[in-house]
Design a protein around this motif. Structure first.
Motif, PDB file in Angstrom:
ATOM      1  N   PRO A  90       0.810  -1.226   0.000  1.00  0.00           N
ATOM      2  CA  PRO A  90       0.000   0.000   0.000  1.00  0.00           C
ATOM      3  C   PRO A  90       0.841   1.272   0.000  1.00  0.00           C
ATOM      4  O   PRO A  90       0.472   2.252  -0.637  1.00  0.00           O
ATOM      5  CB  PRO A  90      -0.795  -0.100   1.298  1.00  0.00           C
ATOM      6  CG  PRO A  90      -0.776  -1.526   1.671  1.00  0.00           C
ATOM      7  CD  PRO A  90       0.436  -2.146   1.061  1.00  0.00           C
ATOM      8  N   ASN A  91       1.985   1.245   0.714  1.00  0.00           N
ATOM      9  CA  ASN A  91       2.752   2.492   0.839  1.00  0.00           C
ATOM     10  C   ASN A  91       3.531   2.843  -0.426  1.00  0.00           C
ATOM     11  O   ASN A  91       4.171   3.875  -0.488  1.00  0.00           O
ATOM     12  CB  ASN A  91       3.685   2.440   2.060  1.00  0.00           C
ATOM     13  CG  ASN A  91       4.523   1.186   2.094  1.00  0.00           C
ATOM     14  OD1 ASN A  91       4.307   0.261   1.315  1.00  0.00           O
ATOM     15  ND2 ASN A  91       5.492   1.141   2.982  1.00  0.00           N
ATOM     16  N   VAL A  95      -1.936   5.671  -5.223  1.00  0.00           N
ATOM     17  CA  VAL A  95      -3.322   5.977  -4.874  1.00  0.00           C
ATOM     18  C   VAL A  95      -3.369   6.328  -3.395  1.00  0.00           C
ATOM     19  O   VAL A  95      -2.534   5.868  -2.618  1.00  0.00           O
ATOM     20  CB  VAL A  95      -4.265   4.776  -5.113  1.00  0.00           C
ATOM     21  CG1 VAL A  95      -4.275   4.395  -6.569  1.00  0.00           C
ATOM     22  CG2 VAL A  95      -3.878   3.586  -4.255  1.00  0.00           C
ATOM     23  N   ASN A  96      -4.307   7.151  -2.991  1.00  0.00           N
ATOM     24  CA  ASN A  96      -4.511   7.444  -1.578  1.00  0.00           C
ATOM     25  C   ASN A  96      -5.978   7.305  -1.254  1.00  0.00           C
ATOM     26  O   ASN A  96      -6.833   7.398  -2.127  1.00  0.00           O
ATOM     27  CB  ASN A  96      -3.994   8.833  -1.223  1.00  0.00           C
ATOM     28  CG  ASN A  96      -2.475   8.851  -1.140  1.00  0.00           C
ATOM     29  OD1 ASN A  96      -1.804   9.425  -1.968  1.00  0.00           O
ATOM     30  ND2 ASN A  96      -1.946   8.158  -0.152  1.00  0.00           N
ATOM     31  N   MET A  97      -6.229   7.085   0.031  1.00  0.00           N
ATOM     32  CA  MET A  97      -7.580   6.705   0.414  1.00  0.00           C
ATOM     33  C   MET A  97      -8.107   7.622   1.513  1.00  0.00           C
ATOM     34  O   MET A  97      -7.361   8.050   2.385  1.00  0.00           O
ATOM     35  CB  MET A  97      -7.524   5.260   0.928  1.00  0.00           C
ATOM     36  CG  MET A  97      -8.855   4.669   1.237  1.00  0.00           C
ATOM     37  SD  MET A  97      -8.793   2.911   0.824  1.00  0.00           S
ATOM     38  CE  MET A  97     -10.159   2.295   1.740  1.00  0.00           C
ATOM     39  N   TYR A 116       1.818  14.238   6.997  1.00  0.00           N
ATOM     40  CA  TYR A 116       2.417  12.937   7.310  1.00  0.00           C
ATOM     41  C   TYR A 116       2.915  12.199   6.070  1.00  0.00           C
ATOM     42  O   TYR A 116       4.035  11.683   6.042  1.00  0.00           O
ATOM     43  CB  TYR A 116       1.408  12.075   8.073  1.00  0.00           C
ATOM     44  CG  TYR A 116       1.983  10.774   8.585  1.00  0.00           C
ATOM     45  CD1 TYR A 116       2.743  10.753   9.740  1.00  0.00           C
ATOM     46  CD2 TYR A 116       1.779   9.575   7.904  1.00  0.00           C
ATOM     47  CE1 TYR A 116       3.290   9.571  10.211  1.00  0.00           C
ATOM     48  CE2 TYR A 116       2.320   8.392   8.366  1.00  0.00           C
ATOM     49  CZ  TYR A 116       3.069   8.405   9.520  1.00  0.00           C
ATOM     50  OH  TYR A 116       3.618   7.234   9.979  1.00  0.00           O
ATOM     51  N   GLY A 117       2.079  12.167   5.049  1.00  0.00           N
ATOM     52  CA  GLY A 117       2.449  11.440   3.834  1.00  0.00           C
ATOM     53  C   GLY A 117       3.676  12.041   3.162  1.00  0.00           C
ATOM     54  O   GLY A 117       4.536  11.317   2.649  1.00  0.00           O
ATOM     55  N   LYS A 119       6.032  13.697   4.723  1.00  0.00           N
ATOM     56  CA  LYS A 119       7.178  13.385   5.577  1.00  0.00           C
ATOM     57  C   LYS A 119       7.688  11.976   5.257  1.00  0.00           C
ATOM     58  O   LYS A 119       8.893  11.745   5.171  1.00  0.00           O
ATOM     59  CB  LYS A 119       6.727  13.472   7.040  1.00  0.00           C
ATOM     60  CG  LYS A 119       7.871  13.661   8.023  1.00  0.00           C
ATOM     61  CD  LYS A 119       7.332  13.969   9.411  1.00  0.00           C
ATOM     62  CE  LYS A 119       7.725  12.872  10.371  1.00  0.00           C
ATOM     63  NZ  LYS A 119       6.940  12.896  11.609  1.00  0.00           N
ATOM     64  N   MET A 120       6.752  11.055   5.053  1.00  0.00           N
ATOM     65  CA  MET A 120       7.141   9.686   4.730  1.00  0.00           C
ATOM     66  C   MET A 120       7.869   9.629   3.387  1.00  0.00           C
ATOM     67  O   MET A 120       8.721   8.787   3.169  1.00  0.00           O
ATOM     68  CB  MET A 120       5.905   8.774   4.667  1.00  0.00           C
ATOM     69  CG  MET A 120       5.235   8.537   5.985  1.00  0.00           C
ATOM     70  SD  MET A 120       6.333   7.789   7.195  1.00  0.00           S
ATOM     71  CE  MET A 120       6.492   9.118   8.377  1.00  0.00           C
ATOM     72  N   ASP A 121       7.533  10.560   2.495  1.00  0.00           N
ATOM     73  CA  ASP A 121       8.182  10.576   1.186  1.00  0.00           C
ATOM     74  C   ASP A 121       9.514  11.306   1.208  1.00  0.00           C
ATOM     75  O   ASP A 121      10.189  11.410   0.189  1.00  0.00           O
ATOM     76  CB  ASP A 121       7.267  11.267   0.150  1.00  0.00           C
ATOM     77  CG  ASP A 121       6.069  10.403  -0.201  1.00  0.00           C
ATOM     78  OD1 ASP A 121       6.052   9.241   0.234  1.00  0.00           O
ATOM     79  OD2 ASP A 121       5.161  10.885  -0.900  1.00  0.00           O
ATOM     80  N   ARG A 164      -5.246  15.323   3.578  1.00  0.00           N
ATOM     81  CA  ARG A 164      -4.108  14.449   3.832  1.00  0.00           C
ATOM     82  C   ARG A 164      -3.854  13.526   2.646  1.00  0.00           C
ATOM     83  O   ARG A 164      -2.717  13.203   2.317  1.00  0.00           O
ATOM     84  CB  ARG A 164      -4.412  13.623   5.092  1.00  0.00           C
ATOM     85  CG  ARG A 164      -3.273  12.816   5.596  1.00  0.00           C
ATOM     86  CD  ARG A 164      -3.636  12.153   6.885  1.00  0.00           C
ATOM     87  NE  ARG A 164      -4.666  11.137   6.680  1.00  0.00           N
ATOM     88  CZ  ARG A 164      -5.117  10.352   7.643  1.00  0.00           C
ATOM     89  NH1 ARG A 164      -4.653  10.473   8.867  1.00  0.00           N
ATOM     90  NH2 ARG A 164      -6.036   9.452   7.400  1.00  0.00           N
ATOM     91  N   ALA A 165      -4.944  13.095   2.003  1.00  0.00           N
ATOM     92  CA  ALA A 165      -4.785  12.207   0.852  1.00  0.00           C
ATOM     93  C   ALA A 165      -4.420  12.997  -0.404  1.00  0.00           C
ATOM     94  O   ALA A 165      -3.593  12.567  -1.199  1.00  0.00           O
ATOM     95  CB  ALA A 165      -6.068  11.415   0.636  1.00  0.00           C
ATOM     96  N   LYS A 168      -0.697  14.475  -1.329  1.00  0.00           N
ATOM     97  CA  LYS A 168       0.309  13.611  -1.956  1.00  0.00           C
ATOM     98  C   LYS A 168       0.162  13.563  -3.478  1.00  0.00           C
ATOM     99  O   LYS A 168       0.923  12.886  -4.150  1.00  0.00           O
ATOM    100  CB  LYS A 168       0.216  12.186  -1.387  1.00  0.00           C
ATOM    101  CG  LYS A 168       0.675  12.105   0.051  1.00  0.00           C
ATOM    102  CD  LYS A 168       1.027  10.686   0.437  1.00  0.00           C
ATOM    103  CE  LYS A 168       2.294  10.225  -0.235  1.00  0.00           C
ATOM    104  NZ  LYS A 168       2.662   8.862   0.154  1.00  0.00           N
TER     105      LYS A 168
END
Lengths: 389, 295
Positions: A90-91, A95-97, A116-117, A119-121, A164-165, A168
């Motif tokens: 999923p990560n 696509v984002n949900m 958050y997303g 930051k993860m990237d 948030r979705a 990204k």
């Protein structure tokens, strides 16, 4: 007029070119012995607002979760942008949900949730800040970045989940029952906001819902699912006016369904005899069914007219049908006043009850229909949908 | 009853209250049966402790008559090297026991919450075993285990010589942590985890960023539980302690065998105060964290 009745698949869907961003190819998903999704093949086009519609347990959510990567298909392939995503967790998917419960992280500020997303990237801090502000502005939450989620209302939390979705910049945004947790007023508002948001960002949206009103109101195209099988894929209007099966006719909107036998089927007229209707159902188009076969007539309540009937009078005649067809006598048994319209339940001679809606066009009804009043129910030759399955 | 409640609602402005109006239907605290219960509970719970503390300041050697105020017993207790050593041992053991119990407890709780695997019920049952098995049995079991199966090497330097006791304490403390954390986990919204992954977080990041913050109150409660369980455990420690690894409760017990001096009272008072302070700190930390979230 000939093929007006014929299934919606045969009609061209005007705005859809084959530019599929998502392809489900013969997807089957089994949980143990239970088949959740049964051989589904479906293309979703770039830029669509697509709705997966069906009762609970029909497999629509499973299909969505396969797209997000939370389930893997037992058989078949899922392609996003032409690439098989089977191996992608999923990560790593583009696509984002937006989750049904919104799943806003309760221990993070709104801005941290949205960022958050990114930051993860590994996006750098200044860029994150800028894009988070942009995203919050997009969902009309500017200035609330420092709030904690429990200081927000349900509608605001949903906007956080949306931001948030979207921040990204996914290829596809997935929405799982996005409006089900909101109260009625807010739901109407979010409906139109979702559509305008989608137009603004130009991202393909895929929504799962069990609420047919919601799907008809928002989506550009809908897929109806039933017991894991894709029953019909069509625009909202086609889904409502040209259902391809009893299930779709019944699930989308309100309907009166009569079982009957196809008596006549010509190029431009057809007739069905129903046991529960005292008059034959006449149609001004052919239905491509075998003569003598069992068919079902679906009549939407708002397409039935109601007229006063004096005891012993001769049946009225519909101008587009032969005398005696498409008109049945009945007695009003129930009246439900809903403000904008009034719903009537009319009992036919055989005891069958039929629903019909009348818009309240004036502030008080001149005709003043009341309980136990004899009436004629009539419909035009193009109104009934004849279903073969 | 309902009518009365309705009519007694404030009408306009502030209701006029009589000095002592009748207790409402749900005002149990204003009726004598509950007041009596609460009073009795408080008396039986705290009076013995207060007596112990008061008599630690008594000049008499015996704990029955009050003669005068003194802090000599505290001085004496603090000059008692073996008592101090025992106290230090207890704190050290409790410290290590807490750390390992929390780690093990969290791992066990997450495993049982998250996965389905063959023999899960058996694992769950065996987890509860240290909680239900009588402590004396556990103590004897530990004694046999460390005597026959896995003898802890003698003459290790401090604090390694406490290893056997620490292991024994962990084995009965971590199921408590696991139980508390597991209970907390059951309120976790799985979609949070999926949301984190959907946004690009790895399995490990998801654990730290989403699951751990959710477990936090359980972690603090579990840690406090493990710490206090270890600090005041007597039975199991008694069976696993060697001559140079005396803990505080064991030491107090051995002092009692000779005579009940106020020195024991003083030492116990210190232990109570330490426990209360640590608990208060723990709760304070928890409060601050949750306040921070709200701010």
């Amino acid at each position: 007029m000939t093929d007006a009745q014929t299934s919606a698949q045969a009609r061209p869907t005007p705005h859809v070119k084959d530019n599929a961003i998502i392809r489900f190819e013969n997807i089957t998903k089994r949980f143990g012995k239970m088949v959740a999704v049964d051989n589904v093949t479906l293309n979703i086009q770039e830029g669509e607002f697509f709705a997966l519609l069906g009762p609970s347990g029909c497999g629509k959510t499973t299909l969505l979760r396969m797209l997000a990567g939370f389930e893997t298909p037992t058989e078949g392939r899922v392609l996003i942008d032409g690439k098989d995503v089977a191996a992608l967790p999923p990560n790593k998917r583009p696509v984002n949900m937006v989750f049904q419960s919104y799943a806003v992280f309760p221990h993070m500020k709104v801005a941290d949730n949205v960022g958050y997303g990114l930051k993860m990237d590994g996006v750098d801090g200044g860029e994150i800040k800028r894009r988070v502000e942009e995203a919050l502005e997009l969902v009309k939450l500017d200035g609330l970045g420092a709030r904690m989620p429990d200081q927000l209302s349900g509608g605001q939390r949903q906007r956080v989940a949306l931001a948030r979705a979207l921040v990204k910049r996914p290829r596809v945004l997935l929405l799982d029952e996005p409006l089900s947790a909101l109260d009625a007023k807010l739901r109407d508002q979010m409906r139109s906001e979702l559509t305008s948001l989608q137009e603004k960002v130009g991202i393909t949206f895929i929504m799962v819902t069990h609420d047919q009103d919601e799907a008809l109101a928002i989506a550009t195209r809908c897929a109806v699912m039933h017991r894991g099988v894709l029953t019909q894929v069509a625009t909202p209007a086609d889904l409502y006016e040209f259902p391809n099966s009893r299930f779709v006719a019944d699930f989308v909107g309100s309907v009166n369904m009569f079982e009957g036998v196809l008596e006549k089927d010509e190029q431009n007229e057809a007739q069905v005899r129903c046991k529960e209707l005292s008059a034959p159902v006449y149609l001004d188009h052919g239905v491509t069914g075998a003569r003598g076969s069992t068919v079902w007539v679906a009549l939407r309540p708002e397409k039935i007219e109601m007229h006063k009937r004096a005891e012993g009078s001769t049946p009225m005649k519909m101008e587009d049908a032969p005398a005696g067809a498409n008109v049945v006598p009945g007695i009003i048994r129930d009246i439900v006043y809903l403000g904008s319209e009034t719903n009537f339940e009319v009992e036919l001679e055989g005891g069958r009850r039929v629903k019909t809606f009348r818009s309240n066009l004036t502030r008080y009804d001149q005709e003043d229909f009341t309980w136990d009043e004899p009436v004629w129910l009539a419909w035009h030759a193009c109104s009934p949908a004849v279903l073969l399955s | 009853m309902a009518d009365e409640a309705l009519t007694s609602m404030p009408k306009v402005g502030r209701p006029r209250r009589e000095k002592r109006d009748k207790p409402g239907p749900l005002d149990y605290m204003r009726r004598w049966p509950l007041q009596l219960m609460v009073g009795a509970t408080l008396v039986f719970l705290y009076l013995p402790l207060i007596t112990l503390m008061v008599f630690s300041f008594n000049t008499s050697r015996r704990n029955v008559v009050w003669q005068g105020f003194t802090t000599d017993w505290y001085v004496k207790a603090f000059n008692n090297d073996s008592l101090l050593q025992a106290f230090l041992n207890s704190l050290t053991i409790a410290f290590f026991c807490t750390i390992f119990s929390v780690i093990l407890g969290v791992l066990a709780a997450v495993m049982l919450w998250r996965f389905r695997f063959p023999g899960k019920t058996a694992v769950e049952g065996s987890m509860a075993l240290p909680i239900v098995v009588p402590e004396i049995c556990l103590g004897v079991a530990m004694l046999v285990f460390f005597a026959r199966v896995m003898p802890w090497p003698m003459g290790m330097p401090w604090p390694l010589n406490l290893g056997a006791i620490i292991i024994a304490h962990i084995s009965f403390a971590f199921p408590f942590v696991a139980t508390v954390v597991r209970a907390r986990l059951s309120s976790f919204n799985r979609e949070l985890e999926e949301a984190a992954k959907d946004l690009g977080a790895s399995e490990w990041r998801t654990f730290w960023d989403v699951l751990v913050p959710h477990m936090q109150p359980g972690l603090i409660a579990g840690a406090l539980l493990a710490f206090t369980l270890s600090l005041d455990d007597f039975v199991i420690t008694f069976f696993t302690a060697g001559p140079d690894t005396i803990t505080f409760p064991v030491k107090v017990y051995s002092m009692l065998r000779f005579s009940v001096t106020p020195e024991v009272n003083a030492a116990s008072t210190v232990l109570i105060v330490v426990t209360v302070i640590l608990t208060a700190i723990g709760l304070q930390v928890q409060n601050n964290l949750s306040k921070e979230k709200k701010a």
